[in-house]
Design a protein around this motif. Sequence first.
Motif, PDB file in Angstrom:
ATOM      1  N   LEU A 164      27.329   9.683   0.492  1.00 53.38           N
ATOM      2  CA  LEU A 164      25.884   9.455   0.585  1.00 53.38           C
ATOM      3  C   LEU A 164      25.223   9.346  -0.789  1.00 53.38           C
ATOM      4  CD1 LEU A 164      24.917  11.890   3.494  1.00 53.38           C
ATOM      5  CD2 LEU A 164      25.266   9.412   3.601  1.00 53.38           C
ATOM      6  N   ALA A 165      25.910   9.796  -1.839  1.00 53.49           N
ATOM      7  CA  ALA A 165      25.348   9.717  -3.181  1.00 53.49           C
ATOM      8  C   ALA A 165      25.506   8.336  -3.800  1.00 53.49           C
ATOM      9  CB  ALA A 165      26.001  10.763  -4.087  1.00 53.49           C
ATOM     10  N   ALA A 166      26.155   7.412  -3.093  1.00 55.60           N
ATOM     11  CA  ALA A 166      26.345   6.056  -3.614  1.00 55.60           C
ATOM     12  C   ALA A 166      25.075   5.249  -3.372  1.00 55.60           C
ATOM     13  CB  ALA A 166      27.549   5.395  -2.955  1.00 55.60           C
ATOM     14  N   GLY A 167      24.164   5.310  -4.320  1.00 58.34           N
ATOM     15  CA  GLY A 167      22.907   4.574  -4.216  1.00 58.34           C
ATOM     16  C   GLY A 167      22.908   3.364  -5.128  1.00 58.34           C
ATOM     17  N   CYS A 168      21.735   2.932  -5.563  1.00 55.59           N
ATOM     18  CA  CYS A 168      21.629   1.777  -6.454  1.00 55.59           C
ATOM     19  C   CYS A 168      20.367   1.935  -7.285  1.00 55.59           C
ATOM     20  CB  CYS A 168      21.585   0.471  -5.656  1.00 55.59           C
ATOM     21  SG  CYS A 168      21.284  -1.006  -6.663  1.00 55.59           S
ATOM     22  N   SER A 169      20.522   2.019  -8.603  1.00 57.83           N
ATOM     23  CA  SER A 169      19.347   2.218  -9.457  1.00 57.83           C
ATOM     24  C   SER A 169      18.418   1.016  -9.398  1.00 57.83           C
ATOM     25  CB  SER A 169      19.789   2.491 -10.899  1.00 57.83           C
ATOM     26  OG  SER A 169      20.553   1.413 -11.419  1.00 57.83           O
ATOM     27  N   MET A 170      18.964  -0.199  -9.284  1.00 62.09           N
ATOM     28  CA  MET A 170      18.094  -1.371  -9.174  1.00 62.09           C
ATOM     29  C   MET A 170      17.252  -1.297  -7.916  1.00 62.09           C
ATOM     30  SD  MET A 170      18.826  -5.338  -8.354  1.00 62.09           S
ATOM     31  CE  MET A 170      19.989  -5.730  -9.635  1.00 62.09           C
ATOM     32  N   ALA A 171      17.868  -0.990  -6.792  1.00 62.18           N
ATOM     33  CA  ALA A 171      17.124  -0.894  -5.538  1.00 62.18           C
ATOM     34  C   ALA A 171      16.015   0.146  -5.639  1.00 62.18           C
ATOM     35  CB  ALA A 171      18.074  -0.558  -4.389  1.00 62.18           C
ATOM     36  N   ASP A 172      16.277   1.228  -6.374  1.00 61.35           N
ATOM     37  CA  ASP A 172      15.278   2.290  -6.503  1.00 61.35           C
ATOM     38  C   ASP A 172      14.125   1.918  -7.429  1.00 61.35           C
ATOM     39  OD1 ASP A 172      16.694   3.914  -4.784  1.00 61.35           O
ATOM     40  OD2 ASP A 172      17.790   4.943  -6.387  1.00 61.35           O
ATOM     41  N   MET A 173      14.235   0.797  -8.154  1.00 61.80           N
ATOM     42  CA  MET A 173      13.174   0.404  -9.080  1.00 61.80           C
ATOM     43  C   MET A 173      11.973  -0.214  -8.378  1.00 61.80           C
ATOM     44  SD  MET A 173      15.377  -1.059 -12.308  1.00 61.80           S
ATOM     45  CE  MET A 173      16.558   0.019 -13.135  1.00 61.80           C
ATOM     46  N   ALA A 174      12.095  -0.479  -7.079  1.00 62.33           N
ATOM     47  CA  ALA A 174      10.944  -0.976  -6.301  1.00 62.33           C
ATOM     48  C   ALA A 174      10.861  -0.151  -5.024  1.00 62.33           C
ATOM     49  CB  ALA A 174      11.111  -2.461  -5.976  1.00 62.33           C
ATOM     50  N   ASP A 175      10.006   0.867  -5.015  1.00 63.78           N
ATOM     51  CA  ASP A 175       9.866   1.645  -3.784  1.00 63.78           C
ATOM     52  C   ASP A 175       8.713   1.084  -2.953  1.00 63.78           C
ATOM     53  OD1 ASP A 175       7.354   2.931  -4.423  1.00 63.78           O
ATOM     54  OD2 ASP A 175       8.438   4.385  -5.639  1.00 63.78           O
ATOM     55  N   ILE A 176       8.663   1.486  -1.690  1.00 57.72           N
ATOM     56  CA  ILE A 176       7.727   0.871  -0.751  1.00 57.72           C
ATOM     57  C   ILE A 176       6.270   1.127  -1.145  1.00 57.72           C
ATOM     58  CG2 ILE A 176       7.840   2.846   0.817  1.00 57.72           C
ATOM     59  CD1 ILE A 176       7.373  -0.907   1.711  1.00 57.72           C
ATOM     60  N   ASP A 177       5.968   2.286  -1.705  1.00 59.44           N
ATOM     61  CA  ASP A 177       4.589   2.564  -2.104  1.00 59.44           C
ATOM     62  C   ASP A 177       4.146   1.630  -3.233  1.00 59.44           C
ATOM     63  OD1 ASP A 177       4.388   4.584  -0.235  1.00 59.44           O
ATOM     64  OD2 ASP A 177       4.953   6.169  -1.638  1.00 59.44           O
ATOM     65  N   GLN A 178       5.037   1.400  -4.195  1.00 56.55           N
ATOM     66  CA  GLN A 178       4.708   0.508  -5.307  1.00 56.55           C
ATOM     67  C   GLN A 178       4.500  -0.925  -4.824  1.00 56.55           C
ATOM     68  OE1 GLN A 178       8.193   1.200  -7.708  1.00 56.55           O
ATOM     69  NE2 GLN A 178       7.091   2.533  -9.127  1.00 56.55           N
ATOM     70  N   VAL A 179       5.360  -1.360  -3.902  1.00 54.59           N
ATOM     71  CA  VAL A 179       5.269  -2.732  -3.410  1.00 54.59           C
ATOM     72  C   VAL A 179       3.997  -2.935  -2.589  1.00 54.59           C
ATOM     73  CG1 VAL A 179       6.359  -4.427  -1.878  1.00 54.59           C
ATOM     74  CG2 VAL A 179       7.743  -3.148  -3.525  1.00 54.59           C
ATOM     75  N   GLU A 180       3.649  -1.972  -1.761  1.00 51.97           N
ATOM     76  CA  GLU A 180       2.421  -2.093  -0.978  1.00 51.97           C
ATOM     77  C   GLU A 180       1.183  -2.081  -1.881  1.00 51.97           C
ATOM     78  OE1 GLU A 180       2.775   1.031   1.877  1.00 51.97           O
ATOM     79  OE2 GLU A 180       3.798  -0.254   3.351  1.00 51.97           O
ATOM     80  N   ASP A 181       1.226  -1.272  -2.934  1.00 50.59           N
ATOM     81  CA  ASP A 181       0.115  -1.263  -3.891  1.00 50.59           C
ATOM     82  C   ASP A 181       0.007  -2.606  -4.595  1.00 50.59           C
ATOM     83  OD1 ASP A 181      -1.930   0.189  -5.580  1.00 50.59           O
ATOM     84  OD2 ASP A 181      -0.494  -0.366  -7.125  1.00 50.59           O
ATOM     85  N   CYS A 182       1.142  -3.190  -4.957  1.00 55.65           N
ATOM     86  CA  CYS A 182       1.161  -4.515  -5.577  1.00 55.65           C
ATOM     87  C   CYS A 182       0.528  -5.540  -4.643  1.00 55.65           C
ATOM     88  CB  CYS A 182       2.604  -4.909  -5.898  1.00 55.65           C
ATOM     89  SG  CYS A 182       2.834  -6.641  -6.340  1.00 55.65           S
TER      90      CYS A 182
END
Length: 445
Positions: free
Chosen positions: A164-182
């Motif tokens: 479960l620790a296999a994430g992606c730093s690129m994917a984490d650079m755009a979270d849903i709150d930031q995108v909705e604010d944009c």
Amino acid sequence: MSITFVPAPAVPPRDASVDHAIQAIVSGASTDATCATDLAAGPWDFDARPGYGPGSSMGDVIPTGAPRQGELPVEYREASEEDLDQRIRAAKATLGDRVVILGHFYQREEVVQHADYVGDSFQLATAAKGRSDAEAIVFCGVHFMAETADLLSRPEQAVILPNLAAGCSMADMADIDQVEDCWEQLEEVFGDLETPDADGRVPVIPVTYMNSSAAIKGFVGRHGGIVCTSSNAETVLEWAFERGRRVLFFPDQHLGRNTAKAMGVPLEQMPMWNPRRALGGSSADELVDSRVILWHGFCSVHRRFTVGQIDQARAEHPGVRVIVHPECPMEVVDAADEAGSTEYIRRAIDSATEPTTFAIGTEINLVRRLAAQYPQHEIFCLDPVVCPCSTMYRIHPGYLAWVLEELVAGRTPNRITVSDDVADPARVALERMLAAKPPVVAGAR
């Protein structure tokens, strides 16, 4: 007098294992360099700690609350490579068609050899959709890929991420709150973003790279947008330009810039959106004049490649053919001979009819595997430092053996599920992506 011909000794196959290379470096048996000696340890030594793991960029700050993996039983942590290999094979034989294992190109060799399908994110998304007969899909990749498999599979199918620790730093650079604010800020500039003009095009079409969370894919689906991969990015942008005046592209700025530039979009019409600044750091006029609004995200693996490395490869290997991934910075893509997806790179090497020297700018696991598979060519990674994707490397054969044996025992560990409110619109965006099939030479400049 008779002459006896003694056959030349067989050339031993090249070792594709990045783990073996790192172990040799750490033990002193190799003079090569690695970006982190901690990569020689098992990933379970780091699973309880926040972070992307050894080899990750110091600038990649993992979000609070990112998934972590529970403790792996000691029998898997202490098992030898040979023992884990045998246990995986035995569990696979017992499970048969009940389970399908998907392996991304960037996975370590000790994992990929057990995969039923090996490919890039586009190919594995298609494979997940096509194996409706399997009870479980074990996705050897990273978190967003497992989410995508859950979106495209039957509700009864269990999608499992071995670590479960296999994430992606690129994917984490755009979270849903930031995108909705944009999106809200873009509405202040352009007005209603859902209403088409006289030509039938809306002000902005959102396009997200596959390397994004299910929540981001759901946002895109709700707002008339689409998902892309490095294989079909140009096809997707053509789709988006037919429907919108401009594209909001996230989270990888480099794939967006390189793809749009190859399509003839001027750089001055591709402003960057920094989510920490008002209007992303641009003026309203710059946004109005834009064709592609690029999110301030990147891949730490592909950002390691430089023009200097290309210059050195050309100096040391006259006639070298340099191919890089389009997630690399623009100046690296411009300096290379070709740029394309992981599948493009594989096909380019496979189709070379004469022995060729290739310098490849992408993740080291794929490069070493290609070098072993095509010994008639000289294939090496542009970056001489052995540094695999830190999160892909969290999938260890110990975790694969564990999840398979848990399935044999009737238990389903590490299941990845996406809630219906996110899944429904995300599937819309993904179905649009799957319909946007790239041409045979997808990704080429």
